[in-house]
Every structure is written in C-alpha cells, then in structure tokens.
Scaffold this motif. Structure first.
Motif, PDB file in Angstrom:
ATOM      1  N   UNK A  30      -1.906  -7.173  10.352  1.00 18.11           N
ATOM      2  CA  UNK A  30      -2.448  -6.277   9.331  1.00 18.11           C
ATOM      3  C   UNK A  30      -1.380  -6.021   8.283  1.00 18.11           C
ATOM      4  N   UNK A  31      -1.812  -5.723   7.075  1.00 15.34           N
ATOM      5  CA  UNK A  31      -0.887  -5.402   5.988  1.00 15.34           C
ATOM      6  C   UNK A  31      -0.750  -3.885   5.912  1.00 15.34           C
ATOM      7  N   UNK A  32       0.485  -3.422   5.943  1.00 19.60           N
ATOM      8  CA  UNK A  32       0.736  -1.976   5.903  1.00 19.60           C
ATOM      9  C   UNK A  32       0.213  -1.381   4.596  1.00 19.60           C
ATOM     10  N   UNK A  33      -0.427  -0.200   4.645  1.00 21.07           N
ATOM     11  CA  UNK A  33      -0.971   0.411   3.419  1.00 21.07           C
ATOM     12  C   UNK A  33       0.080   0.669   2.351  1.00 21.07           C
ATOM     13  N   UNK A  34       1.305   0.959   2.737  1.00 18.99           N
ATOM     14  CA  UNK A  34       2.320   1.264   1.723  1.00 18.99           C
ATOM     15  C   UNK A  34       2.670   0.025   0.893  1.00 18.99           C
ATOM     16  N   UNK A  35       2.446  -1.169   1.445  1.00 16.77           N
ATOM     17  CA  UNK A  35       2.639  -2.377   0.662  1.00 16.77           C
ATOM     18  C   UNK A  35       1.396  -2.711  -0.160  1.00 16.77           C
ATOM     19  N   UNK A  36       0.214  -2.403   0.396  1.00 17.66           N
ATOM     20  CA  UNK A  36      -1.020  -2.673  -0.341  1.00 17.66           C
ATOM     21  C   UNK A  36      -1.075  -1.899  -1.645  1.00 17.66           C
ATOM     22  N   UNK A  37      -0.544  -0.703  -1.629  1.00 19.47           N
ATOM     23  CA  UNK A  37      -0.614   0.165  -2.808  1.00 19.47           C
ATOM     24  C   UNK A  37       0.516  -0.091  -3.806  1.00 19.47           C
ATOM     25  N   UNK A  38       1.433  -0.958  -3.464  1.00 21.57           N
ATOM     26  CA  UNK A  38       2.552  -1.219  -4.359  1.00 21.57           C
ATOM     27  C   UNK A  38       2.161  -2.098  -5.533  1.00 21.57           C
ATOM     28  N   UNK A  39       2.805  -1.894  -6.682  1.00 24.32           N
ATOM     29  CA  UNK A  39       2.510  -2.678  -7.878  1.00 24.32           C
ATOM     30  C   UNK A  39       2.930  -4.131  -7.722  1.00 24.32           C
ATOM     31  N   UNK A  40       4.011  -4.354  -6.962  1.00 24.49           N
ATOM     32  CA  UNK A  40       4.500  -5.723  -6.815  1.00 24.49           C
ATOM     33  C   UNK A  40       3.516  -6.572  -6.031  1.00 24.49           C
ATOM     34  N   UNK A  41       3.016  -6.041  -4.909  1.00 23.87           N
ATOM     35  CA  UNK A  41       2.101  -6.804  -4.079  1.00 23.87           C
ATOM     36  C   UNK A  41       0.732  -6.962  -4.732  1.00 23.87           C
TER      37      UNK A  41
END
Length: 453
Positions: A30-41
């Motif tokens: 699973x992809x962590x939510x804190x990375x999903x919400x990042x502008x870079x990702x």
C-alpha cells in the motif's frame, strides 16, 4: 513510501519489514497517505535529486518481488547522476518526464497480491525444480528465480525472488553485461537454494545470450580475465548442462531490464507466475543449438606466436593482418614458432657448441655442455640424449643459463621471464629449473638445466 496503511486493514501485520495479510495469507503493498498527498508524488513539482533518492530508497523490497518496477527508478537515478544535477536542484526535463511516467504506476502496486506460501502441504514430496532467468540491457541486468512443482499431471510455478543491478557508469559491452547477469543469477540461485528447507531435484538457468552459453561451454582459460573469472565463478556453483537458451520474448527477466511495455501488477502476471512454457511439459520448452559468435572471439586472449620463423615470414608475405593471423593459426604453426624461439635463445649462449654440432663434430672439453651429450633435433633445437624419454617421447631441451631468455608462452599474451614463469597445465611446456650449466656439469646432474618440452 510503499508500505501498508496501518489503519486500512486490521488483518494485516508487519513481519520482518513486510506486510502480511493474515486472512488471505498474502503479501500486499500500500502507498502511505502522507506520500499520496505530496506534490512530488502527484507530479505537480519536480523532485530534487535528494527527494528522488529518498523516495526510491523508501521502497522496502528485500525479496525483489517488485524489482521489475523499482529497477526503472534505479536507471532514472543513474541518468540524473550522469546529468551532473546537484543534490538540492530539481531534476532536468527529460528525467522529470520519466519520473511522471513512473509515479503514474505507483497506485497499481496496491493491486499486487503475492502468496506467502509457495509450497502447500498437498504439494510436498513431489518433483521440485528451480528455474532462474537472467537478462541484461544497456541499462542494467537482472535475475529472477521461480519454483516449479510437478505432481502428477498438474504443474505450479511460484516466484521466489529476484535481483537487479544497474550497468556500470563506464561503457560495458552487451555480451559482458549478459555475463554479469548470468553471474548474478548463479549467486541468487545459490543463496535461494541454501535458504530453502526442501530438496531441489533440478536447477535450470535460462539466458537469451548465445555468447554467454558459448563462454560457459568453452575453456575459460583462453579468454580475457573479465570473462574467465566470471565463467569460473558461475561454474563453481552450476554445471554447464544446467544452462539453456530461451528466446528474448519468453525471457521473463527482460521485464526488469527493459520497459518496453506497461508493467503488469495483476496476480496472474508473467512476472509473478513465470513464462507460459514453465507450466507445460519439458518437451515443449525452447531449444536452440549454441552457435559461435563474433563476441566469443573478441574476448580471446592474445596469443604470442613469435617474431621470427618461416611461419611468420609466410604470414607477412601473404600480407595478413593480426586478426587474420589469429584466425589462421594452427597447432603446427605454434610448434614451429616454439622451436624457433628455443633455437634463437640457444644461439645467443651456445654459438660455438651449435657450430660444432652442425659440422658433425664433438664438443670440446671446455664446453659447459660437454658432459651432457647434447644433439640437434630436426628443428635445430639443442636437446639432451637421454636413455629415458619424456612422456611425449622427446628428449628435453637445453635451457640457456641466463634467466632473461623469453620462451614461447601459450595463453599468456606476451613473453615472460623464463625464471619467473611456471606452467599451468601439461600443454604449456615451460622450463622447470634454470641453473648454471657449468655448475650442473660439475655436479654431474644434467637434468636440472633442461626443459620438459
């Protein structure tokens, strides 16, 4: 970055850094939510070189189950390194386009389900095989292992693990990269087999490189060090008959070295289950005869033939190039060159003795060879008249007392000091001892100054 959201599923536990679905007995991502919400990702901002490396290294995949996806990020980071981008500078436009393509597939990782158990109890005790696929490209090389279990007419295949590496920064030829991939595959198979508690009845290694197969089925000592050392390492843990050819289209390791298609994260993908022919009987497996290629000859050691003699003059008269000389060299030419070098070396130290023997006269008592009873053979080489012949049926050659004379060196690529070289096999005939003839003549032990030619 790629991990399980701990609040998403109560049936999921973290075991040895991996996320395990205890209900279905599956390994999931699973992809962590804190990375999903990042502008870079999300592709809204270019990552810096430091951010790129941080996100790539946050993917924890010790078994290489998704290395076919991570490998693309590794090659991108190497391109960023080559571009000279600094750590806190945004990556260039070309790398950013590839970055957006890569992050576009990250959500698909959540669809990936990998069985934790690859050997159910009902399959134990049946025929178990391990198949390793290796491949390479200009970007890198990879190896992937599968377990093939056959019980009756049914066949099952399971992914065991994989390893990937990017190509060196310096330019390396594709055949050498293919050989590096084969070496990686041999190491991976050895580590996997020693980790398993079950008995593997057969191991098969698959490569689409005929050049690698030619190297593995030849004498590695005749190749350059790069090829010879790796072939030797491969054959330390595998056998020649274990290696087989597979077409590139059926080589599953190709998915980790070339991104020619969209990565498949489905549970029924070829990466997770192996190529289709593994699910069939061995009679339908790919077969191809090994053919000699130009790359095989390109890695041969340079053989020292000699600078004088009728054979060299004959090659010069024909106007042959060095490559043509290497291709046309026969065993007779090598023996003739060897005799020429022996006679030239002896002529530098035993001019008087050779002159007397050519006139059919006996040596004088002042000669250091007087008590040795030497004679000239048909090639003009000074030999010892012995009652006991060598295994080859020839008398031994008299070696000059000076230790600076070069002798014919097969597989060496250049002349060496006679006093410092030792033969590596019976075909490399080199002197055994190099002592002063006068001292040995006084001791009446003539054999110590002789070569076992």
């Amino acid at each position: 970055m790629v991990q399980l959201d701990e609040n998403a599923d109560k049936c999921t536990e973290k075991v040895l850094g991996m996320w395990w679905d205890t209900k279905e007995d599956m390994i999931r991502y699973r992809v962590s939510p804190r990375y999903k919400q990042g502008e870079v990702l999300q592709g809204k901002r270019r990552p810096t070189k430091r951010e790129f490396l941080s996100m790539m290294m946050s993917i924890y995949d010790p078994l290489g189950l998704i290395s076919f996806f991570v490998m693309y990020a590794k090659t991108m980071f190497q391109e960023i390194w080559r571009s000279g981008c600094q750590w806190d500078d945004p990556i260039l436009e070309a790398e950013w386009i590839k970055w957006k393509r890569w992050i576009h597939h990250i959500p698909n990782i959540e669809e990936l389900c990998i069985p934790r158990c690859y050997m159910p109890k009902q399959l134990s005790g049946h025929q178990v095989e391990m198949h390793t696929f290796v491949d390479a490209s200009k970007s890198g090389f990879a190896a992937v292992c599968y377990l093939r279990i056959k019980f009756g007419p049914a066949i099952h295949c399971y992914l065991l693990g994989s390893k990937t590496k990017v190509a060196p920064l310096r330019l390396v030829s594709i055949p050498r990269l293919e050989l590096m991939g084969a070496t990686l595959g041999a190491r991976l198979a050895y580590e996997v087999e020693t980790s398993l508690t079950m008995h593997i009845c057969k191991r098969i290694f698959w490569t689409d490189s005929r050049t690698v197969l030619s190297w593995l089925r030849s004498d590695q000592r005749k190749y350059k060090q790069f090829v010879a050392f790796r072939v030797s390492e491969i054959l330390d843990t595998t056998k020649q008959e274990d290696w087989r050819w597979v077409p590139t289209s059926q080589n599953v390791a190709d998915e980790a070295t070339k991104w020619t298609r969209t990565p498949d994260f489905r549970s029924g993908s070829r990466w997770l289950n192996g190529p289709k022919f593994l699910w069939q009987e061995s009679e339908s497996w790919p077969t191809e005869s090994v053919q000699k290629t130009d790359e095989t000859d390109a890695e041969l050691k340079v053989q020292f033939i000699g600078s004088k003699g009728a054979n060299v003059r004959r090659w010069k008269a024909k106007g042959l190039t060095v490559k043509q000389v290497e291709d046309s060299t026969t065993q007779e030419d090598l023996l003739m060159a060897e005799s020429t070098l022996w006679s030239d070396a002896q002529a530098e130290h035993y001019q008087d003795e050779l002159a007397l023997l050519r006139m059919g006269r006996h040596l004088t008592r002042k000669s250091s060879l007087y008590k040795l009873g030497p004679y000239l053979d048909g090639n003009g080489v000074l030999r010892l008249q012995e009652r006991t012949k060598m295994e080859s049926g020839k008398d031994r050659v008299v070696q000059p007392s000076s230790g600076t004379t070069a002798y014919p060196a097969y597989h060496c690529g250049a002349t060496r000091k006679a006093s410092a070289c030792q033969p590596r096999d019976p075909d490399q005939r080199a002197p055994t001892e190099f002592l002063d003839p006068q001292v040995e003549a006084n001791r009446c032990t003539p054999t110590s100054i002789l070569s076992n030619m």
